[in-house]
Scaffold this motif. Structure first.
Motif, PDB file in Angstrom:
ATOM      1  N   ALA A  48      17.410 131.934  91.038  1.00  0.00           N
ATOM      2  CA  ALA A  48      16.464 133.038  91.212  1.00  0.00           C
ATOM      3  C   ALA A  48      15.119 132.753  90.562  1.00  0.00           C
ATOM      4  CB  ALA A  48      17.058 134.333  90.653  1.00  0.00           C
ATOM      5  N   THR A  49      15.052 131.746  89.685  1.00  0.00           N
ATOM      6  CA  THR A  49      13.801 131.429  89.001  1.00  0.00           C
ATOM      7  C   THR A  49      13.110 130.198  89.591  1.00  0.00           C
ATOM      8  OG1 THR A  49      14.911 130.072  87.334  1.00  0.00           O
ATOM      9  CG2 THR A  49      14.632 132.411  86.825  1.00  0.00           C
ATOM     10  N   ALA A  50      13.564 129.738  90.728  1.00  0.00           N
ATOM     11  CA  ALA A  50      13.022 128.517  91.337  1.00  0.00           C
ATOM     12  C   ALA A  50      11.515 128.595  91.586  1.00  0.00           C
ATOM     13  CB  ALA A  50      13.757 128.211  92.635  1.00  0.00           C
ATOM     14  N   ASN A  51      11.003 129.773  91.928  1.00  0.00           N
ATOM     15  CA  ASN A  51       9.577 129.925  92.237  1.00  0.00           C
ATOM     16  C   ASN A  51       8.767 130.450  91.052  1.00  0.00           C
ATOM     17  OD1 ASN A  51       9.942 129.033  94.881  1.00  0.00           O
ATOM     18  ND2 ASN A  51      10.529 131.074  95.553  1.00  0.00           N
ATOM     19  N   ILE A  52       9.370 130.462  89.869  1.00  0.00           N
ATOM     20  CA  ILE A  52       8.698 130.952  88.665  1.00  0.00           C
ATOM     21  C   ILE A  52       8.475 129.773  87.725  1.00  0.00           C
ATOM     22  CG2 ILE A  52       8.895 132.496  86.675  1.00  0.00           C
ATOM     23  CD1 ILE A  52      10.757 134.239  88.401  1.00  0.00           C
ATOM     24  N   ASP A  53       7.243 129.649  87.225  1.00  0.00           N
ATOM     25  CA  ASP A  53       6.940 128.559  86.292  1.00  0.00           C
ATOM     26  C   ASP A  53       7.785 128.672  85.035  1.00  0.00           C
ATOM     27  OD1 ASP A  53       5.034 127.482  87.946  1.00  0.00           O
ATOM     28  OD2 ASP A  53       3.349 128.468  86.946  1.00  0.00           O
ATOM     29  N   GLY A  54       8.163 127.539  84.488  1.00  0.00           N
ATOM     30  CA  GLY A  54       8.914 127.502  83.243  1.00  0.00           C
ATOM     31  C   GLY A  54       9.761 126.256  83.179  1.00  0.00           C
ATOM     32  N   ALA A  55      10.215 125.939  81.971  1.00  0.00           N
ATOM     33  CA  ALA A  55      11.021 124.738  81.773  1.00  0.00           C
ATOM     34  C   ALA A  55      12.465 125.045  81.409  1.00  0.00           C
ATOM     35  CB  ALA A  55      10.396 123.882  80.676  1.00  0.00           C
ATOM     36  N   GLY A  56      12.788 126.322  81.214  1.00  0.00           N
ATOM     37  CA  GLY A  56      14.152 126.662  80.834  1.00  0.00           C
ATOM     38  C   GLY A  56      14.408 126.474  79.350  1.00  0.00           C
ATOM     39  N   LEU A  57      13.380 126.670  78.537  1.00  0.00           N
ATOM     40  CA  LEU A  57      13.525 126.482  77.091  1.00  0.00           C
ATOM     41  C   LEU A  57      13.498 127.784  76.290  1.00  0.00           C
ATOM     42  CD1 LEU A  57      11.290 123.333  76.617  1.00  0.00           C
ATOM     43  CD2 LEU A  57      13.781 123.463  76.535  1.00  0.00           C
ATOM     44  N   GLY A  58      13.070 128.866  76.881  1.00  0.00           N
ATOM     45  CA  GLY A  58      12.895 130.122  76.159  1.00  0.00           C
ATOM     46  C   GLY A  58      14.157 130.628  75.478  1.00  0.00           C
ATOM     47  N   LEU A  59      15.234 130.783  76.222  1.00  0.00           N
ATOM     48  CA  LEU A  59      16.477 131.300  75.642  1.00  0.00           C
ATOM     49  C   LEU A  59      17.099 130.305  74.672  1.00  0.00           C
ATOM     50  CD1 LEU A  59      18.121 133.102  78.696  1.00  0.00           C
ATOM     51  CD2 LEU A  59      16.947 134.128  76.736  1.00  0.00           C
ATOM     52  N   ALA A  60      16.942 129.018  74.934  1.00  0.00           N
ATOM     53  CA  ALA A  60      17.447 128.000  74.006  1.00  0.00           C
ATOM     54  C   ALA A  60      16.720 128.107  72.669  1.00  0.00           C
ATOM     55  CB  ALA A  60      17.276 126.600  74.595  1.00  0.00           C
ATOM     56  N   PHE A  61      15.418 128.357  72.721  1.00  0.00           N
ATOM     57  CA  PHE A  61      14.632 128.522  71.507  1.00  0.00           C
ATOM     58  C   PHE A  61      15.084 129.759  70.732  1.00  0.00           C
ATOM     59  CE2 PHE A  61      10.897 130.335  69.360  1.00  0.00           C
ATOM     60  CZ  PHE A  61      10.645 129.319  68.455  1.00  0.00           C
ATOM     61  N   VAL A  62      15.268 130.869  71.422  1.00  0.00           N
ATOM     62  CA  VAL A  62      15.719 132.108  70.779  1.00  0.00           C
ATOM     63  C   VAL A  62      17.079 131.899  70.107  1.00  0.00           C
ATOM     64  CG1 VAL A  62      16.459 134.491  71.195  1.00  0.00           C
ATOM     65  CG2 VAL A  62      14.389 133.619  72.281  1.00  0.00           C
ATOM     66  N   LYS A  63      18.000 131.250  70.797  1.00  0.00           N
ATOM     67  CA  LYS A  63      19.326 130.992  70.233  1.00  0.00           C
ATOM     68  C   LYS A  63      19.228 130.129  68.975  1.00  0.00           C
ATOM     69  CE  LYS A  63      23.691 128.654  71.191  1.00  0.00           C
ATOM     70  NZ  LYS A  63      24.422 127.825  72.142  1.00  0.00           N
ATOM     71  N   THR A  64      18.421 129.080  69.016  1.00  0.00           N
ATOM     72  CA  THR A  64      18.274 128.187  67.870  1.00  0.00           C
ATOM     73  C   THR A  64      17.710 128.931  66.663  1.00  0.00           C
ATOM     74  OG1 THR A  64      17.987 126.257  69.289  1.00  0.00           O
ATOM     75  CG2 THR A  64      17.139 126.083  67.040  1.00  0.00           C
ATOM     76  N   VAL A  65      16.676 129.712  66.871  1.00  0.00           N
ATOM     77  CA  VAL A  65      16.069 130.463  65.770  1.00  0.00           C
ATOM     78  C   VAL A  65      17.070 131.461  65.195  1.00  0.00           C
ATOM     79  CG1 VAL A  65      14.257 132.117  65.172  1.00  0.00           C
ATOM     80  CG2 VAL A  65      13.719 130.123  66.587  1.00  0.00           C
TER      81      VAL A  65
END
Length: 71
Positions: A27-44
């Motif tokens: 569903a995010t194929a047409n939305i810019d991004g690298a897929g790092l946002g949630l990974a960053f939140v989890k790490t923090v």
């Protein structure tokens, strides 16, 4: 803290992977991004002794709860 959206939701098969780096749903194929946002939140969250919880339903959006221990 609770963050909710009204997006497409996260498919059941992706929920266990949603917090891994570079994972993006179709569903995010047409939305810019690298897929790092949630990974960053989890790490923090983890580095502060907390966690992130996900509640999602296809077509109804997602809710993300950040749980941190009291200082």
């Amino acid at each position: 803290m609770l963050v909710k959206d009204e997006g497409p939701g996260i498919a059941e098969e992706l929920r266990t992977q949603a917090f891994e780096p570079f994972v993006r749903g179709s569903a995010t194929a047409n939305i810019d991004g690298a897929g790092l946002g949630l990974a960053f939140v989890k790490t923090v969250a983890q580095r502060h002794g907390g966690k992130v919880l996900l509640d999602s339903a296809l077509g109804r959006g997602s809710a993300f709860r950040l749980v941190l221990p009291r200082a």
